[in-house]
Design an enzyme around this catalytic site. Structure first.
Site, short mmCIF file in Angstrom:
data_model
loop_
_atom_site.label_atom_id
_atom_site.label_comp_id
_atom_site.label_asym_id
_atom_site.label_seq_id
_atom_site.Cartn_x
_atom_site.Cartn_y
_atom_site.Cartn_z
N SER A 120 0.85 -1.20 0.00
CA SER A 120 0.00 0.00 0.00
C SER A 120 0.88 1.24 0.00
O SER A 120 1.65 1.47 0.94
CB SER A 120 -0.88 0.01 1.25
OG SER A 120 -1.36 1.33 1.47
N HIS A 124 -1.43 -1.53 -4.12
CA HIS A 124 -2.66 -1.20 -3.39
C HIS A 124 -2.73 0.32 -3.21
O HIS A 124 -1.81 0.94 -2.66
CB HIS A 124 -2.65 -1.90 -2.03
CG HIS A 124 -3.90 -1.74 -1.24
ND1 HIS A 124 -5.01 -2.55 -1.42
CD2 HIS A 124 -4.23 -0.87 -0.25
CE1 HIS A 124 -5.97 -2.18 -0.58
NE2 HIS A 124 -5.52 -1.16 0.14
#
Ligand code: DX5
Ligand code: ZN
Length: 223
Positions: free
Chosen positions: A7, A32
């Site tokens: 992420s 992500h």
């Protein structure tokens, strides 16, 4: 197959291009991207223009996690920006079935995310239409929070349901994941692991990604 979805929320936002390229170079499986609107969650991040500008820097799938109210309004924009998997929160849309069909009609994979306190039962009549379920293991809004332990049982319950009904949906988990606790998530049945601060706040993000991938190989075939 167990996949890693770094992420970029915890990356330096002035260096997002590097953050994305690093996922590619170090063996991550998808990127992500956390989209927050300051309404559904108490934080604001980024939107379609930034995703579009990153799109040309990697061929990896963009796994876009929408933490926004009224997602339907922006689905086409995220598609045009280059999202491959689009995940909406069950709590954020009153017409989940319609939202999911809309995402799929544009050729994207569709996911539904559940907050820690949301019961799995809300998936019963939609799960066979989904490519992915995202179990939040922290309250959405911020990176760097501690895993909420009760969420592990929720992953197990979902995994059992998926197996019992011979579904092909992937189980993604997001929040508080690091090298020392991934075993719990994998044993519970998750196959896509999101990690933000464990990667981008480490002294060597590339090595962190490689370490995750190495650890995954120890579990492959054993989940
Ligand atoms: C939180 C986001 C997460 C976040 C995870 O709302 O959905 O994707 O980046 O960060 P860590 O891995 O630091 O918990
Ligand atoms: Zn996320």
């Amino acid at each position: 197959m167990i996949k890693l979805a770094p992420s970029i929320l915890s990356a330096d936002f002035s260096e997002l291009k590097k953050a994305v390229q690093l996922v590619d170079e170090s063996g991550g499986h998808m990127v992500h991207i956390d989209v927050m609107d300051g309404h559904f969650v108490p934080n604001i991040t980024l939107g379609p223009p930034i995703i579009k500008s990153l799109r040309k820097h990697t061929k990896l799938p963009f796994d876009v996690h929408l933490m926004i109210s009224n997602p339907d309004k922006y689905i086409e924009d995220f598609h045009k920006a280059g999202a491959d998997i689009l995940t909406v929160h069950a709590e954020a849309t009153p017409h989940l079935h319609r939202t999911i069909q809309y995402i799929k009609s544009l050729g994207m994979k569709a996911g539904v995310a559940l907050n820690p306190a949301t019961d799995l039962s809300c998936l019963k009549y939609i799960i066979s239409d989904l490519d992915m379920v995202l179990i939040m293991t922290v309250n959405p809004g911020f990176g760097g929070q501690d895993l909420i332990p009760a969420c592990i049982n929720k992953i197990k319950d979902l995994s059992n349901y998926v197996k019992a009904n011979s579904l092909s949906v992937e189980i993604e988990v997001d929040g508080g994941i690091n090298l020392s606790n991934i075993e719990k998530f994998i044993k519970a049945g998750a196959n896509i692991l999101v990690a933000g601060s464990a990667i981008y706040n480490s002294s060597n993000p590339s090595k962190s990604i490689e370490d995750f991938i190495k650890r995954f190989s120890e579990f492959e075939g054993k989940e």
